[in-house]
Design an enzyme around this catalytic site. Structure first.
Site, PDB file in Angstrom:
ATOM      1  CB  SER A   1      -1.023   0.016   1.156  1.00 41.16           C
ATOM      2  OG  SER A   1      -1.690   0.943   1.104  1.00 41.16           O
TER       3      SER A   1
ATOM      4  CD1 TRP B   1      -7.619   3.383  -2.828  1.00 36.22           C
ATOM      5  CD2 TRP B   1      -9.531   4.131  -4.164  1.00 36.22           C
ATOM      6  NE1 TRP B   1      -7.797   4.564  -2.522  1.00 36.22           N
ATOM      7  CE2 TRP B   1      -8.744   5.233  -3.354  1.00 36.22           C
ATOM      8  CE3 TRP B   1     -10.344   4.665  -5.052  1.00 36.22           C
ATOM      9  CZ2 TRP B   1      -9.167   6.627  -3.446  1.00 36.22           C
ATOM     10  CZ3 TRP B   1     -10.757   5.967  -4.856  1.00 36.22           C
ATOM     11  CH2 TRP B   1     -10.490   6.747  -4.103  1.00 36.22           C
TER      12      TRP B   1
ATOM     13  CE  LYS C   1       0.103   5.123  -2.084  1.00 33.81           C
ATOM     14  NZ  LYS C   1      -0.637   4.735  -3.112  1.00 33.81           N
TER      15      LYS C   1
ATOM     16  CG  HIS D   1      -5.405  -2.445  -0.113  1.00 37.46           C
ATOM     17  ND1 HIS D   1      -4.732  -2.201  -1.169  1.00 37.46           N
ATOM     18  CD2 HIS D   1      -5.010  -1.817   0.887  1.00 37.46           C
ATOM     19  CE1 HIS D   1      -3.851  -0.988  -0.785  1.00 37.46           C
ATOM     20  NE2 HIS D   1      -3.966  -0.952   0.376  1.00 37.46           N
TER      21      HIS D   1
END
Length: 413
Positions: free
Chosen positions: A251, A342, A255, A392
């Protein structure tokens, strides 16, 4: 009519037919239009140029490392987990100020006399959340409130222990000959917007400075900087194969792992899991989470310059395939989940696909998947992509793939 425009702009795109037409910047075309045709051109000119663009326009430039890293082994056992592992807990001083932030790293290592390849990761709720082992120190800093995890008034309680263990199959990692090193990301910079008054940032302000400049580091760059400080420690530890440290994140920390891999060449490989917007997903697709949405919900993650690209993605001089290209020629695995729309799984795949020519230019294998791989049929090439069913999250099957990928491209098992 004009009053409805913001609502239209805020509409979340979940239909491929609604994605606007866009043109991606070519990572192998220089600023002056010159085609990059050699590894030398890439390494000496184009890579530093793209890295500089990401620093200036997206994540922000982080300061140099402290001149001297101070650390203390706060706990150690060679008989952890019923004698199956070695456990080390290390406090790393992140600044020259003895009262400054401390990164607490937990390590589980297989019992062997040889240095071990190791997954380096950040976690969301402190080291004690990853395993019920009662010897793990409880985090002492700010935590996001979570009643289920026993976090109230932003403080940890004993109930926190092992609450995230489903994401951390320590047994599987150890059985396959890998170490796990993890630290709480909030030790570096607590994950809420307070104008950068807490965490690591104030220790690097110039006299009179109150917040980072528009081109300076946000929280993602700070967390990545902290991963480099952990690497400083791992590099000098005789128990760690420092040339086989794999940075992995999920998540927002996915990044972070990608950016850490871009700026820190000592990481041997990079794995991002469900990293989405600002991670592996192409911003120009505007699918699921958009640049405007992420900058609005989490204004502290990126630098202030990145807000120029709210509803204006095409104006950004870079996109996320070029972030993956900055990892080349080192192995990089991008992981998605079907239920995590998403994060735009297709956009994550396309980033890997469009980074592939850089890998090939550098003389290594690129992504071995002309089309998006089917669910549960991962392309574990040197530049890899995998998508699984579900939501997720980080699951045991994900770690099985990380280990197989590392076996193939890092340790050569």
């Amino acid at each position: 009519m004009s009053s409805s425009l913001p609502a239209q702009q805020e509409k979340v795109i979940y239909d491929e037919a609604e994605i606007p037409k866009f043109t991606l910047p070519d990572p192998l075309v220089a600023e002056d239009g010159t085609k990059i045709e050699s590894a030398q051109q890439w390494n000496e000119t184009q890579r530093p140029y793209l890295l500089g663009l990401f620093e200036r326009e997206v994540y922000g430039k982080a300061p140099a490392a402290p001149e001297k890293i101070e650390y203390q082994v706060t706990e150690s056992s060679d008989e952890a987990l019923d004698g199956k592992a070695r456990r080390r807990q290390v406090a790393i001083q992140l600044t020259d100020d003895p009262d400054g932030p401390v990164l607490n790293v937990l390590m589980y290592l297989p019992k062997t006399d040889k240095p071990v390849p190791t997954f380096m990761t950040l976690n969301f709720y402190g080291n004690a959340s990853i395993h019920p082992d009662p010897a793990i120190h409880l985090p002492e800093g700010w935590l996001r409130n979570n009643k289920e995890y026993g976090v109230e008034d932003h403080k940890a309680t004993e109930k926190l222990r092992g609450q995230s263990q489903g994401r951390w199959p320590v047994d599987l990692i150890l059985e396959n000959g890998y170490g796990l090193a993890t630290a709480y990301y909030g030790d570096i910079d607590p994950d809420f917007d307070d104008g950068f008054q807490n965490g690591i940032h104030p220790y690097f302000y110039a006299e009179g400075q109150k917040k980072p400049k528009p081109e300076e580091w946000g929280s993602i760059a700070a967390w990545a900087w902290g991963l480099s400080r952990a690497m400083d420690y791992l590099e000098q530890s005789p128990e760690i194969a420092s040339d086989q440290v794999i940075v992995m994140g999920h998540s927002r920390l996915g990044k972070t792992a990608l950016w850490a891999g871009a700026v820190e060449p000592r990481f041997a490989a990079v794995i991002s899991n469900n990293s989405g917007c600002g991670g592996a997903a192409l911003s120009r697709r505007r699918f699921g989470e958009s640049v405007k949405r992420i900058n609005t919900s989490f204004p502290h993650w990126f630098n202030d310059n990145f807000t120029k690209y709210n509803h204006n993605e095409d104006a950004c001089p870079v996109d996320q395939h070029e972030l993956i290209a900055l990892v080349a020629p080192r192995p990089c695995l991008v992981c998605s989940a079907v239920g995590d729309r998403w994060a735009d799984p297709r956009g994550e795949y396309l980033s890997a696909k469009y980074a592939s020519p850089v890998y090939e230019l550098l003389g290594v294998e690129g992504l071995k998947a002309e089309e998006m791989p089917s669910v549960d049929e991962p392309a574990l090439s040197r530049l890899g992509y995998a998508i699984r069913p579900g939501k997720h999250d980080v699951m045991r099957i994900d770690w099985e793939r990380y280990i197989e990928f590392a076996d193939n491209h890092v340790t050569g098992k």
